[in-house]
Design an enzyme around this catalytic site. Structure first.
Site, short mmCIF file in Angstrom:
data_model
loop_
_atom_site.label_atom_id
_atom_site.label_comp_id
_atom_site.label_asym_id
_atom_site.label_seq_id
_atom_site.Cartn_x
_atom_site.Cartn_y
_atom_site.Cartn_z
N VAL A 180 -8.15 -2.68 -9.12
CA VAL A 180 -8.08 -3.90 -8.31
C VAL A 180 -6.88 -3.78 -7.36
CG1 VAL A 180 -7.84 -6.42 -8.36
CG2 VAL A 180 -9.01 -5.25 -10.23
N GLY B 89 -7.37 2.71 0.43
CA GLY B 89 -6.65 3.80 1.11
C GLY B 89 -6.35 4.92 0.14
N THR C 135 -13.96 9.39 -9.91
CA THR C 135 -15.30 9.69 -9.40
C THR C 135 -15.86 8.40 -8.80
OG1 THR C 135 -16.43 9.22 -11.50
CG2 THR C 135 -15.60 11.47 -11.17
N LYS D 236 -13.50 1.20 -10.60
CA LYS D 236 -13.78 -0.18 -11.06
C LYS D 236 -14.91 -0.22 -12.10
CE LYS D 236 -14.82 -1.14 -6.73
NZ LYS D 236 -14.21 -0.47 -5.63
N GLY E 69 -12.99 3.00 8.54
CA GLY E 69 -12.98 3.60 7.19
C GLY E 69 -12.68 2.60 6.09
N GLU F 122 -17.25 0.44 2.40
CA GLU F 122 -17.94 1.42 1.55
C GLU F 122 -19.02 2.09 2.41
OE1 GLU F 122 -17.24 1.68 -1.96
OE2 GLU F 122 -15.63 0.29 -1.60
N LYS G 158 -14.28 -6.73 -9.44
CA LYS G 158 -12.83 -6.94 -9.54
C LYS G 158 -12.51 -8.26 -10.24
CE LYS G 158 -12.09 -4.10 -5.42
NZ LYS G 158 -12.06 -4.10 -3.95
N GLU H 114 -4.62 0.37 -13.17
CA GLU H 114 -4.05 -0.55 -12.18
C GLU H 114 -4.81 -0.49 -10.85
OE1 GLU H 114 -1.18 -2.80 -12.40
OE2 GLU H 114 -2.24 -3.39 -10.58
N PHE I 158 -12.68 15.30 -6.91
CA PHE I 158 -11.66 15.83 -5.99
C PHE I 158 -11.96 15.32 -4.58
CE2 PHE I 158 -9.19 19.69 -4.32
CZ PHE I 158 -7.97 19.17 -4.74
N1 HSE Z 1 -14.41 -1.15 0.37
C1 HSE Z 1 -13.36 -1.72 -0.44
C2 HSE Z 1 -12.61 -2.72 0.44
C3 HSE Z 1 -12.46 -0.61 -0.92
O1 HSE Z 1 -12.97 -2.90 1.59
O2 HSE Z 1 -11.70 -3.39 -0.05
C4 HSE Z 1 -11.67 -0.92 -2.16
O3 HSE Z 1 -12.43 -1.26 -3.29
#
Ligand code: HSE
Length: 348
Positions: free
Chosen positions: A153, A323, A97, A126, A207, A210, A225, A150, A11
């Site tokens: 990626v 996002g 998660t 992923k 933001g 990661e 990916k 979907e 969540f």
């Molecule tokens: N940290 C990843 C990016 C998020 O910057 O694309 C999506 O996997």
């Protein structure tokens, strides 16, 4: 009108965004021909909640981080993932998660438990797709349910389903992509004069990155990916460790400036290509692209995938790759695919 009962596993941002859309925009789903009702939520921090008549989304979305579902009817301080996934009255398990790039767990188990108990699974994660995707898809097919991913990626920007559905009838020879928004943002800011570390700090503030940006900058996020695209679109049957991976950590401001002066732009490119002998070669590496390359103009945190086909040549799609809401949309598109299957429009 069909109602699908959902169990939200995790969540955090993405599943909360999905819950907000379900609460705030029922009309969006009515036009798709179904209603969504959340009947269970599990989360490492909140614990678990099972309410077969439908969870009060207003109430759970208002709960601050650090609080617990314990004390609510059907609530527990323990996530009880296996029990909730197997026994809750959900039709569809929504797995969002964290991603483990090592073994895909615990998400791989979450997916297996759901499929074994006859539930469809949609996920943005992923890890299970890159590490166990073909096995999980076979398990789903033999249990008569769907496993849809979907959002693994390029978040909600269609890539996997676009290639399967819209490019059907074409021979797909290769896919090349800008599949990590952070590294693309960083390279763009280096073109504007920032050092690598300054640009990474900016991406973290915005933001995009990661929590540990090594996965973005070092290429391991794109490696997962590319493995997914190679397996899904080219039937490669590879493991992420088979994807030769170089990140952008050694690209200097000088490299970027010299490339720009020659009309080139450094991009972190993930690629899967079928060679003349039938083998699929998959790589992640920085490439200085000429300005007429379909991916050269992709700027900022935007992602893109360019498919090399026999009859159309290059077909390129670009859009957000991350996002909360953008990734929640991927889950909606997966639920639409489940709905088509349930209505008998497609076979397992
Ligand atoms: N940290 C990843 C990016 C998020 O910057 O694309 C999506 O996997």
């Amino acid at each position: 009108m069909t109602t699908y009962n959902l169990a939200l596993i995790g969540f955090g941002g993405v599943n909360r965004a999905l819950a907000e859309l379900i609460r705030d925009e029922p009309q969006r789903f009515l036009t798709l021909g179904f209603e969504l009702r959340v009947v269970a939520i599990t989360d490492l921090a909140f614990g678990s909640l099972v309410q077969g008549d439908g969870v009060d989304l207003d109430a759970v979305l208002a709960m601050p981080r650090g609080s617990s579902f314990d004390g609510l009817p059907g609530g527990s301080p323990d996530p009880r993932n296996e029990e909730v996934i197997r026994n809750s009255p959900a039709d569809i398990v929504v797995e969002a998660t964290f991603t483990s790039p090592i073994d895909g767990e615990p998400a791989v188990s979450h997916v297996k438990w759901a499929i074994e108990s006859g539930k469809h699974v949609v996920t943005t994660n992923k890890g299970p797709v890159a590490l166990s995707g073909p096995e999980l898809s076979r398990l789903a097919a033999s249990n008569g349910v769907r496993f849809e991913y979907e959002g693994a990626v390029m978040s909600g920007t269609p890539v996997i389903r676009l290639a399967h559905k819209m490019l059907g009838g074409l021979e797909l020879r290769a896919v090349q992509g800008i599949l990590n928004g952070t590294s693309n943002y960083v390279l763009g800011r280096m073109e504007a004069g920032l050092r690598l570390d300054e640009a990474i700090a900016e991406a973290q503030e915005l933001g995009y990155a990661e929590a540990d940006p090594t996965a973005d900058i070092g290429g391991s996020d794109v490696r997962l990916k590319v493995a997914i695209l190679a397996n899904e679109l080219l039937g490669a049957g590879i493991h992420p460790r088979d994807v030769e991976t170089t990140g952008i950590q050694d690209i200097t401001s000088d490299d970027v400036a010299k490339a720009l002066a020659s009309g080139l732009r450094w991009k972190l490119i993930g690629e899967a290509r079928r060679e003349a002998d039938g083998r699929v070669v998959a790589t992640v590496q920085p490439i200085a692209l000429p300005s007429d390359h379909p991916l050269a103009g992709i700027s900022g945190a935007t992602n893109a995938a360019s498919f090399t086909t026999d009859l159309l040549g290059a077909v390129t799609v670009s859009g957000p790759g991350a996002g909360r809401v953008e990734t929640a949309y991927a889950l909606i598109s997966d639920i639409m695919a489940v709905n088509e299957f349930a209505k008998g429009a497609v076979r397992a």
